[in-house]
Scaffold this active site. Sequence first.
Site, PDB file in Angstrom:
ATOM      1  N   TRP A  73      -3.628  -1.606  -1.123  1.00  0.00           N
ATOM      2  CA  TRP A  73      -3.520  -2.846  -1.900  1.00  0.00           C
ATOM      3  C   TRP A  73      -3.996  -3.926  -0.937  1.00  0.00           C
ATOM      4  O   TRP A  73      -3.294  -4.278   0.011  1.00  0.00           O
ATOM      5  CB  TRP A  73      -2.075  -3.097  -2.331  1.00  0.00           C
ATOM      6  CG  TRP A  73      -1.924  -4.415  -3.027  1.00  0.00           C
ATOM      7  CD1 TRP A  73      -1.534  -5.600  -2.473  1.00  0.00           C
ATOM      8  CD2 TRP A  73      -2.187  -4.713  -4.403  1.00  0.00           C
ATOM      9  NE1 TRP A  73      -1.525  -6.588  -3.400  1.00  0.00           N
ATOM     10  CE2 TRP A  73      -1.934  -6.080  -4.596  1.00  0.00           C
ATOM     11  CE3 TRP A  73      -2.615  -3.965  -5.477  1.00  0.00           C
ATOM     12  CZ2 TRP A  73      -2.091  -6.699  -5.846  1.00  0.00           C
ATOM     13  CZ3 TRP A  73      -2.763  -4.576  -6.708  1.00  0.00           C
ATOM     14  CH2 TRP A  73      -2.504  -5.933  -6.875  1.00  0.00           C
ATOM     15  N   HIS A 132      11.360 -33.558 -33.284  1.00  0.00           N
ATOM     16  CA  HIS A 132      10.148 -33.828 -34.085  1.00  0.00           C
ATOM     17  C   HIS A 132       9.746 -32.599 -34.888  1.00  0.00           C
ATOM     18  O   HIS A 132       8.572 -32.284 -35.004  1.00  0.00           O
ATOM     19  CB  HIS A 132       9.018 -34.264 -33.147  1.00  0.00           C
ATOM     20  CG  HIS A 132       9.388 -35.441 -32.312  1.00  0.00           C
ATOM     21  ND1 HIS A 132       9.339 -36.733 -32.776  1.00  0.00           N
ATOM     22  CD2 HIS A 132       9.900 -35.521 -31.054  1.00  0.00           C
ATOM     23  CE1 HIS A 132       9.765 -37.566 -31.831  1.00  0.00           C
ATOM     24  NE2 HIS A 132      10.114 -36.858 -30.775  1.00  0.00           N
ATOM     25  N   GLU A 163       7.552 -19.851 -20.767  1.00  0.00           N
ATOM     26  CA  GLU A 163       7.462 -18.514 -20.154  1.00  0.00           C
ATOM     27  C   GLU A 163       8.580 -17.613 -20.653  1.00  0.00           C
ATOM     28  O   GLU A 163       8.363 -16.446 -20.986  1.00  0.00           O
ATOM     29  CB  GLU A 163       7.506 -18.637 -18.627  1.00  0.00           C
ATOM     30  CG  GLU A 163       7.520 -17.341 -17.858  1.00  0.00           C
ATOM     31  CD  GLU A 163       6.328 -16.432 -18.121  1.00  0.00           C
ATOM     32  OE1 GLU A 163       5.344 -16.877 -18.736  1.00  0.00           O
ATOM     33  OE2 GLU A 163       6.412 -15.237 -17.761  1.00  0.00           O
ATOM     34  N   LYS A 197       8.011 -14.079 -22.667  1.00  0.00           N
ATOM     35  CA  LYS A 197       8.614 -12.809 -22.237  1.00  0.00           C
ATOM     36  C   LYS A 197       9.332 -12.140 -23.406  1.00  0.00           C
ATOM     37  O   LYS A 197       9.156 -10.964 -23.681  1.00  0.00           O
ATOM     38  CB  LYS A 197       9.605 -13.047 -21.093  1.00  0.00           C
ATOM     39  CG  LYS A 197       8.974 -13.398 -19.773  1.00  0.00           C
ATOM     40  CD  LYS A 197       8.313 -12.244 -19.089  1.00  0.00           C
ATOM     41  CE  LYS A 197       6.829 -12.100 -19.049  1.00  0.00           C
ATOM     42  NZ  LYS A 197       5.867 -13.080 -18.988  1.00  0.00           N
ATOM     43  N   ARG A 220       1.354   1.830  -6.014  1.00  0.00           N
ATOM     44  CA  ARG A 220       1.561   0.817  -4.964  1.00  0.00           C
ATOM     45  C   ARG A 220       0.260   0.124  -4.577  1.00  0.00           C
ATOM     46  O   ARG A 220       0.273  -0.889  -3.862  1.00  0.00           O
ATOM     47  CB  ARG A 220       2.174   1.466  -3.715  1.00  0.00           C
ATOM     48  CG  ARG A 220       3.530   2.101  -3.910  1.00  0.00           C
ATOM     49  CD  ARG A 220       4.005   2.791  -2.654  1.00  0.00           C
ATOM     50  NE  ARG A 220       4.173   1.837  -1.565  1.00  0.00           N
ATOM     51  CZ  ARG A 220       5.292   1.128  -1.366  1.00  0.00           C
ATOM     52  NH1 ARG A 220       6.310   1.297  -2.203  1.00  0.00           N
ATOM     53  NH2 ARG A 220       5.398   0.267  -0.401  1.00  0.00           N
ATOM     54  N   GLU A 280       6.830 -10.940 -26.227  1.00  0.00           N
ATOM     55  CA  GLU A 280       5.819  -9.911 -25.909  1.00  0.00           C
ATOM     56  C   GLU A 280       6.446  -8.550 -25.606  1.00  0.00           C
ATOM     57  O   GLU A 280       5.752  -7.534 -25.684  1.00  0.00           O
ATOM     58  CB  GLU A 280       4.915 -10.348 -24.764  1.00  0.00           C
ATOM     59  CG  GLU A 280       5.541 -10.404 -23.409  1.00  0.00           C
ATOM     60  CD  GLU A 280       4.496 -10.668 -22.311  1.00  0.00           C
ATOM     61  OE1 GLU A 280       3.340 -10.235 -22.454  1.00  0.00           O
ATOM     62  OE2 GLU A 280       4.847 -11.306 -21.319  1.00  0.00           O
ATOM     63  N   LYS A 339      -2.598  -4.963 -19.678  1.00  0.00           N
ATOM     64  CA  LYS A 339      -2.199  -5.685 -18.467  1.00  0.00           C
ATOM     65  C   LYS A 339      -3.225  -6.756 -18.113  1.00  0.00           C
ATOM     66  O   LYS A 339      -2.884  -7.811 -17.631  1.00  0.00           O
ATOM     67  CB  LYS A 339      -2.039  -4.714 -17.289  1.00  0.00           C
ATOM     68  CG  LYS A 339      -1.550  -5.374 -16.017  1.00  0.00           C
ATOM     69  CD  LYS A 339      -0.214  -6.063 -16.194  1.00  0.00           C
ATOM     70  CE  LYS A 339       0.205  -6.885 -14.987  1.00  0.00           C
ATOM     71  NZ  LYS A 339       1.328  -7.788 -15.286  1.00  0.00           N
ATOM     72  N   CYS A 356       0.858  -1.177   0.000  1.00  0.00           N
ATOM     73  CA  CYS A 356       0.000   0.000   0.000  1.00  0.00           C
ATOM     74  C   CYS A 356       0.901   1.235   0.000  1.00  0.00           C
ATOM     75  O   CYS A 356       2.101   1.144   0.150  1.00  0.00           O
ATOM     76  CB  CYS A 356      -0.845   0.028   1.267  1.00  0.00           C
ATOM     77  SG  CYS A 356      -1.730  -1.480   1.558  1.00  0.00           S
ATOM     78  N   ASN A 415       0.905  -0.123   6.153  1.00  0.00           N
ATOM     79  CA  ASN A 415       1.273  -0.888   4.949  1.00  0.00           C
ATOM     80  C   ASN A 415       2.017  -2.115   5.442  1.00  0.00           C
ATOM     81  O   ASN A 415       3.020  -2.007   6.133  1.00  0.00           O
ATOM     82  CB  ASN A 415       2.184  -0.053   4.038  1.00  0.00           C
ATOM     83  CG  ASN A 415       2.774  -0.917   2.919  1.00  0.00           C
ATOM     84  OD1 ASN A 415       2.143  -1.885   2.498  1.00  0.00           O
ATOM     85  ND2 ASN A 415       3.976  -0.588   2.480  1.00  0.00           N
ATOM     86  N   GLY A 416       1.483  -3.289   5.130  1.00  0.00           N
ATOM     87  CA  GLY A 416       2.162  -4.526   5.550  1.00  0.00           C
ATOM     88  C   GLY A 416       1.132  -5.585   5.878  1.00  0.00           C
ATOM     89  O   GLY A 416      -0.034  -5.491   5.492  1.00  0.00           O
TER      90      GLY A 416
HETATM   91  C1  AGP Z   1       2.131 -12.255 -19.445  1.00  0.00           C
HETATM   92  O1  AGP Z   1       3.353 -11.541 -19.388  1.00  0.00           O
HETATM   93  C2  AGP Z   1       1.028 -11.440 -20.067  1.00  0.00           C
HETATM   94  N1  AGP Z   1       0.871 -10.202 -19.406  1.00  0.00           N
HETATM   95  C3  AGP Z   1      -0.245 -12.247 -20.211  1.00  0.00           C
HETATM   96  O2  AGP Z   1       0.059 -13.462 -20.845  1.00  0.00           O
HETATM   97  C4  AGP Z   1      -0.984 -12.571 -18.896  1.00  0.00           C
HETATM   98  O3  AGP Z   1      -0.264 -13.534 -18.168  1.00  0.00           O
HETATM   99  C5  AGP Z   1      -2.360 -13.137 -19.264  1.00  0.00           C
HETATM  100  O4  AGP Z   1      -3.081 -12.144 -19.946  1.00  0.00           O
HETATM  101  C6  AGP Z   1      -3.147 -13.612 -18.051  1.00  0.00           C
HETATM  102  O5  AGP Z   1      -3.406 -12.533 -17.206  1.00  0.00           O
HETATM  103  P1  AGP Z   1      -3.951 -12.843 -15.743  1.00  0.00           P
HETATM  104  O6  AGP Z   1      -2.874 -13.599 -15.031  1.00  0.00           O
HETATM  105  O7  AGP Z   1      -4.186 -11.497 -15.137  1.00  0.00           O
HETATM  106  O8  AGP Z   1      -5.198 -13.648 -15.860  1.00  0.00           O
END
Ligand code: AGP
Length: 614
Positions: A74, A510, A487, A491, A27, A494, A609, A2, A100-101
């Site tokens: 938060w 394969h 993953e 990264k 935050r 994207e 996001k 927070c 905050n904590g």
């Molecule tokens: C991952 O870096 C991306 N931002 C995206 O794949 C994300 O993980 C996906 O949209 C799922 O989001 P969520 O975890 O908020 O459900």
Amino acid sequence: MCGIVAYIGQKQAYPIILKGLKRLEYRGYDSAGIALLDEGNINLYKRQGKVSNLEEFAAAQNLNGHSGIGHTRWATHGAPNDVNAHPHMSMEGDIALIHNGIIENYDSLKKELISKGYVFKSETDTEVLVHLIDHISKHENVWFGEALRIALSHVVGAYAIVALSKAYPNRLVAARKSSPLVVGVGAEGDYYLASDATPIVEYTKKVVYLDDEEIAIIDLEEGLKLFNIADQEKTPYFQQLELELEALEKGGYEHFMLKEIHEQPRSIHDCFRGRLNALEGWVSLGGIRDYEQKMIQANRLIIVACGTSWHAGLVGEYLIEDLARINVEVEYASEFRYRNPIIHENDIVIAISQSGETADTLAALELAKSKGATILGICNVVGSSISRITDAGSYTHAGPEIGVASTKAFTAQVTVLTLMALSLAHKKGTISESDFHTLLTELEAIPEKVKKVLETNDHILKIAEEYKDAKNALYLGRGSSFPVALEGALKLKEISYIHAEGYPAAEMKHGPIALIDEEMPVFVIATKGNSYEKVVSNIQEVKARKGKIIAIVTEGDVSVKEMADHVIEIPETNEFLVPLLATVPLQLLSYHIAVMRGCNVDQPRNLAKSVTVE
Ligand code: AGP
């Protein structure tokens, strides 16, 4: 985490605190509140949602006062709403406090205070604190600052606190442990306090960063005094702020993503704080404890998620099946919801979602619920849609993740899944006591090992320099490192827009091996474990076709070092916990390549996001 802000001095406190809360919204933004001390009264304004909601709500009210405290939340305990918003007040309204904590032992303290007649308004752990201070102040006949110091000796957890009292209008009292708190010393004998320097820097650059278990008493006549928790006075160490505002919001990092990568030692620790104890030999995910027997007896656990969260689910599948011998299926939420899946009543569907708002994941859960399945959640945002519709769940406590590319949320999700696998295996008796203790001890050591991985940043930077212009990349891993390969590839693509694919290392033969040439960097997780020799053979297959190998290896591994073009060493850990360490270099690698390519790291093109649309 927070954001907290406070002010005491000759100026009107409200505008300073409001502006400060806006600076700290990164935050946490679940709710916001301000308490102002004016003519012997504490006026309290608090509202769910962003600081602008609070501003709108407070606009037509009395906002006078030269002393005040403010908080942007938060949520960790209690959904985001007006009642749970800070500041919290003592029952007679004499004391107000922001925090905050996390207070780990709030439950036992709350029960004790209720037995003494205290009535709670909120579900928060913080409200326990203000009633405890009130109780001690009355019971021991001490002023509220001394009562706060005594109260903290009863508290287990993390805190950055500021409190004010009607009885002491010229004083503010603050304390910190594990959560940051800065005191700004104004030129006109006034004082500013905040979670970081961003709300302070425009008024003064003279600051004191409180240390753990330090208490600050600010009195307009006597100035600033510091004490430790044992009430011994300490000399304040004044510093001059160097960073400008923009840099301060990112904690001095160039991007939120880099800050969040570096927050992982803390976020992983916060994720398992109060949920495991290797010494005493227990693990406990309180949020799903009542459902563990059902999970053990379930026909299967179906994990639904998207993107990075889906990768975390895959790690969970390896851990839960291997350790707890329970059937796990991992599904893309978007596919699951439309393919008319077979869902039985004794299935348990677990949604993993950082935001808790991803439309496909939410819809997949609703489908499962409509078929009578039990639905659980692993989310980072308290009170999010997914956390609200599930029967139960566990929060990852990673704090707000601002960078679009998920980093600390992923390792926090994997931490929760590891705790879940361990807890289920221990209950089911599918893990020996010694293995259980070994894994708990190893898990507790992970934050320090992540710190060691982060120290290889400069080495990773050099590797990024070499491969920043690659057109394609391949990521390979076996076992629970296969989802780490996925993953790592996600990264890279994207945030740097380089095409990258993650593959099970054995699958390379394969098809993808046809892609290998001297232009193709191949990132391989080749840490010591069951399939180490097999991965080494895959590396040799790539080298035979002139591919470039960048291998993540266990510290001290010399054999892969001889065959790879580059190695990145990570500390030795139990094979089940490798994903928590091996992911970090891949996050840093993608970050540096994206920066070198001039990409918008925190807001990559075409991305959001949280994908709240289908
Ligand atoms: C991952 O870096 C991306 N931002 C995206 O794949 C994300 O993980 C996906 O949209 C799922 O989001 P969520 O975890 O908020 O459900």
